[in-house]
Scaffold this motif. Structure first.
Motif, PDB file in Angstrom:
ATOM      1  N   LYS A  78       0.312  -1.525   0.281  1.00 30.12           N
ATOM      2  CA  LYS A  78       0.002   0.058  -0.047  1.00 30.12           C
ATOM      3  C   LYS A  78       1.000   0.998   0.123  1.00 30.12           C
ATOM      4  O   LYS A  78       0.619   1.952  -0.419  1.00 30.12           O
ATOM      5  N   GLU A  79       1.671   1.240   1.127  1.00 25.20           N
ATOM      6  CA  GLU A  79       2.761   2.491   0.695  1.00 25.20           C
ATOM      7  C   GLU A  79       3.582   2.472  -0.890  1.00 25.20           C
ATOM      8  O   GLU A  79       3.841   3.780  -1.237  1.00 25.20           O
ATOM      9  N   SER A  80       3.528   1.172  -1.076  1.00 29.28           N
ATOM     10  CA  SER A  80       4.296   1.512  -2.506  1.00 29.28           C
ATOM     11  C   SER A  80       3.514   2.171  -3.802  1.00 29.28           C
ATOM     12  O   SER A  80       3.654   2.567  -4.454  1.00 29.28           O
ATOM     13  N   LEU A  81       1.701   1.514  -3.095  1.00 24.68           N
ATOM     14  CA  LEU A  81       1.555   2.681  -4.167  1.00 24.68           C
ATOM     15  C   LEU A  81       1.133   3.832  -4.127  1.00 24.68           C
ATOM     16  O   LEU A  81       1.071   4.928  -4.717  1.00 24.68           O
ATOM     17  N   ILE A  82       1.307   3.962  -3.326  1.00 26.09           N
ATOM     18  CA  ILE A  82       0.436   5.700  -2.611  1.00 26.09           C
ATOM     19  C   ILE A  82       2.821   6.422  -3.713  1.00 26.09           C
ATOM     20  O   ILE A  82       2.170   7.399  -3.802  1.00 26.09           O
ATOM     21  N   LYS A  83       3.517   5.817  -3.542  1.00 23.26           N
ATOM     22  CA  LYS A  83       4.722   6.053  -4.120  1.00 23.26           C
ATOM     23  C   LYS A  83       4.637   6.235  -5.883  1.00 23.26           C
ATOM     24  O   LYS A  83       4.873   7.331  -6.520  1.00 23.26           O
ATOM     25  N   CYS A  84       3.643   5.483  -6.250  1.00 25.72           N
ATOM     26  CA  CYS A  84       3.386   5.279  -7.700  1.00 25.72           C
ATOM     27  C   CYS A  84       2.495   6.262  -7.773  1.00 25.72           C
ATOM     28  O   CYS A  84       2.259   6.908  -9.281  1.00 25.72           O
ATOM     29  N   PHE A  85       1.092   6.265  -6.936  1.00 28.27           N
ATOM     30  CA  PHE A  85      -0.054   7.507  -7.579  1.00 28.27           C
ATOM     31  C   PHE A  85       0.767   8.682  -6.914  1.00 28.27           C
ATOM     32  O   PHE A  85      -0.313   9.488  -7.509  1.00 28.27           O
ATOM     33  N   LYS A  86       1.575   8.506  -6.049  1.00 24.36           N
ATOM     34  CA  LYS A  86       2.136  10.435  -6.004  1.00 24.36           C
ATOM     35  C   LYS A  86       1.002  11.058  -4.938  1.00 24.36           C
ATOM     36  O   LYS A  86       0.657  12.205  -4.672  1.00 24.36           O
ATOM     37  N   ARG A  87      -0.270  10.318  -4.161  1.00 28.65           N
ATOM     38  CA  ARG A  87      -1.099  10.987  -3.605  1.00 28.65           C
ATOM     39  C   ARG A  87      -1.625   9.724  -1.872  1.00 28.65           C
ATOM     40  O   ARG A  87      -0.809   8.819  -2.666  1.00 28.65           O
ATOM     41  N   PHE A  88      -2.027  10.304  -1.228  1.00 21.79           N
ATOM     42  CA  PHE A  88      -2.448   8.866   0.266  1.00 21.79           C
ATOM     43  C   PHE A  88      -3.832   8.324  -0.399  1.00 21.79           C
ATOM     44  O   PHE A  88      -4.550   8.565  -1.559  1.00 21.79           O
ATOM     45  N   ILE A  89      -3.022   7.423   0.172  1.00 23.60           N
ATOM     46  CA  ILE A  89      -4.173   5.717  -0.286  1.00 23.60           C
ATOM     47  C   ILE A  89      -4.817   5.859   0.439  1.00 23.60           C
ATOM     48  O   ILE A  89      -4.325   5.207   1.545  1.00 23.60           O
ATOM     49  N   PRO A  90      -6.121   5.716   1.151  1.00 26.47           N
ATOM     50  CA  PRO A  90      -6.852   5.427   2.981  1.00 26.47           C
ATOM     51  C   PRO A  90      -6.508   3.709   2.663  1.00 26.47           C
ATOM     52  O   PRO A  90      -6.558   3.592   1.572  1.00 26.47           O
ATOM     53  N   TYR A  91      -5.748   3.257   3.328  1.00 24.10           N
ATOM     54  CA  TYR A  91      -5.176   1.716   3.497  1.00 24.10           C
ATOM     55  C   TYR A  91      -6.188   0.871   3.607  1.00 24.10           C
ATOM     56  O   TYR A  91      -6.124  -0.568   2.253  1.00 24.10           O
ATOM     57  N   SER A  92      -7.241   0.792   4.190  1.00 19.07           N
ATOM     58  CA  SER A  92      -8.269   0.152   4.302  1.00 19.07           C
ATOM     59  C   SER A  92      -9.370  -0.355   2.724  1.00 19.07           C
ATOM     60  O   SER A  92      -9.785  -0.826   2.221  1.00 19.07           O
ATOM     61  N   GLN A  93      -8.805   1.223   1.702  1.00 19.74           N
ATOM     62  CA  GLN A  93      -9.261   0.903   0.319  1.00 19.74           C
ATOM     63  C   GLN A  93      -8.947   0.241  -0.439  1.00 19.74           C
ATOM     64  O   GLN A  93      -9.045  -0.455  -1.095  1.00 19.74           O
ATOM     65  N   ILE A  94      -7.591  -0.401  -0.116  1.00 21.09           N
ATOM     66  CA  ILE A  94      -6.785  -1.680  -0.823  1.00 21.09           C
ATOM     67  C   ILE A  94      -7.300  -2.899  -0.474  1.00 21.09           C
ATOM     68  O   ILE A  94      -6.907  -3.059   0.940  1.00 21.09           O
ATOM     69  N   THR A  95      -7.218  -4.111  -1.402  1.00 17.50           N
ATOM     70  CA  THR A  95      -7.528  -5.050  -1.132  1.00 17.50           C
ATOM     71  C   THR A  95      -5.981  -5.860  -1.230  1.00 17.50           C
ATOM     72  O   THR A  95      -6.550  -6.249  -2.832  1.00 17.50           O
ATOM     73  N   VAL A  96      -5.433  -6.376  -1.479  1.00 18.53           N
ATOM     74  CA  VAL A  96      -4.354  -7.824  -1.607  1.00 18.53           C
ATOM     75  C   VAL A  96      -5.054  -8.895  -1.246  1.00 18.53           C
ATOM     76  O   VAL A  96      -4.775  -9.326  -0.305  1.00 18.53           O
ATOM     77  N   LEU A  97      -4.632  -9.762  -2.035  1.00 19.34           N
ATOM     78  CA  LEU A  97      -4.879 -11.158  -2.272  1.00 19.34           C
ATOM     79  C   LEU A  97      -3.809 -11.837  -2.464  1.00 19.34           C
ATOM     80  O   LEU A  97      -3.219 -11.443  -3.186  1.00 19.34           O
ATOM     81  N   ASN A  98      -3.724 -13.150  -2.426  1.00 17.48           N
ATOM     82  CA  ASN A  98      -2.727 -14.600  -3.155  1.00 17.48           C
ATOM     83  C   ASN A  98      -2.930 -15.267  -4.274  1.00 17.48           C
ATOM     84  O   ASN A  98      -4.654 -15.558  -3.907  1.00 17.48           O
ATOM     85  N   LYS A  99      -2.746 -15.067  -5.422  1.00 16.92           N
ATOM     86  CA  LYS A  99      -3.652 -16.621  -6.218  1.00 16.92           C
ATOM     87  C   LYS A  99      -3.081 -18.172  -5.634  1.00 16.92           C
ATOM     88  O   LYS A  99      -2.069 -17.888  -4.843  1.00 16.92           O
ATOM     89  N   GLN A 100      -3.523 -18.741  -6.113  1.00 16.39           N
ATOM     90  CA  GLN A 100      -3.221 -20.456  -5.776  1.00 16.39           C
ATOM     91  C   GLN A 100      -1.476 -20.673  -5.712  1.00 16.39           C
ATOM     92  O   GLN A 100      -1.580 -21.383  -4.445  1.00 16.39           O
ATOM     93  N   SER A 101      -0.771 -19.755  -6.593  1.00 17.41           N
ATOM     94  CA  SER A 101       0.461 -19.533  -7.009  1.00 17.41           C
ATOM     95  C   SER A 101       0.862 -18.984  -5.535  1.00 17.41           C
ATOM     96  O   SER A 101       2.242 -19.195  -5.141  1.00 17.41           O
ATOM     97  N   GLY A 102       0.311 -18.525  -5.347  1.00 14.46           N
ATOM     98  CA  GLY A 102       1.118 -17.301  -4.005  1.00 14.46           C
ATOM     99  C   GLY A 102       1.157 -16.001  -4.229  1.00 14.46           C
ATOM    100  O   GLY A 102       1.881 -15.545  -3.558  1.00 14.46           O
TER     101      GLY A 102
END
Length: 119
Positions: free
Chosen positions: A52-76
């Motif tokens: 989520k911090e990496s995404l903030i750096k990509c977009f150069k703006r704050f992103i509410p952490y709870s708005q982003i969901t990171v999941l994993n594929k079956q492969s990990g």
């Protein structure tokens, strides 16, 4: 065209129950709660925080952490769920793809995000 590249590193020991509530989305909290040991829980949350911090750096703006969901594929392999990608491009404009990667080494979690605009 690459819109942004972000990298972040987190010391796993910085993670505690108080900041877990701020960092994780509802789906991520459900997964977090399935882990038995505190070490695994902290590693999981630290990896998500780094993404989520990496995404903030990509977009150069704050992103509410709870708005982003990171999941994993079956492969990990980690990925952003469809709702998160849609949220980010609607909020900041553009249309494209977001690639993420997470790694853990001893007491650290590191993540990279690459945002590619297709416009």
């Amino acid at each position: 065209m690459i819109r942004g590249i972000g990298v972040d590193i987190v010391k796993v020991d910085r993670i505690n129950e108080k900041n877990v509530q701020k960092i994780l989305s509802q789906k991520e909290k459900e997964i977090y709660d399935t882990f038995k040991g505190q070490k695994r829980k902290k590693e999981y949350a630290a990896g998500r925080f780094a993404v989520k911090e990496s995404l903030i750096k990509c977009f150069k703006r704050f992103i509410p952490y709870s708005q982003i969901t990171v999941l994993n594929k079956q492969s990990g392999e980690p990925y952003l769920d469809e709702e998160s990608v849609k949220y980010l491009f609607e909020k900041f404009g553009g249309n494209g793809t977001i690639h993420i990667s997470i790694a853990h080494e001893r007491e650290f979690a590191v993540a990279t995000a690459v945002v590619i605009d297709e416009d």
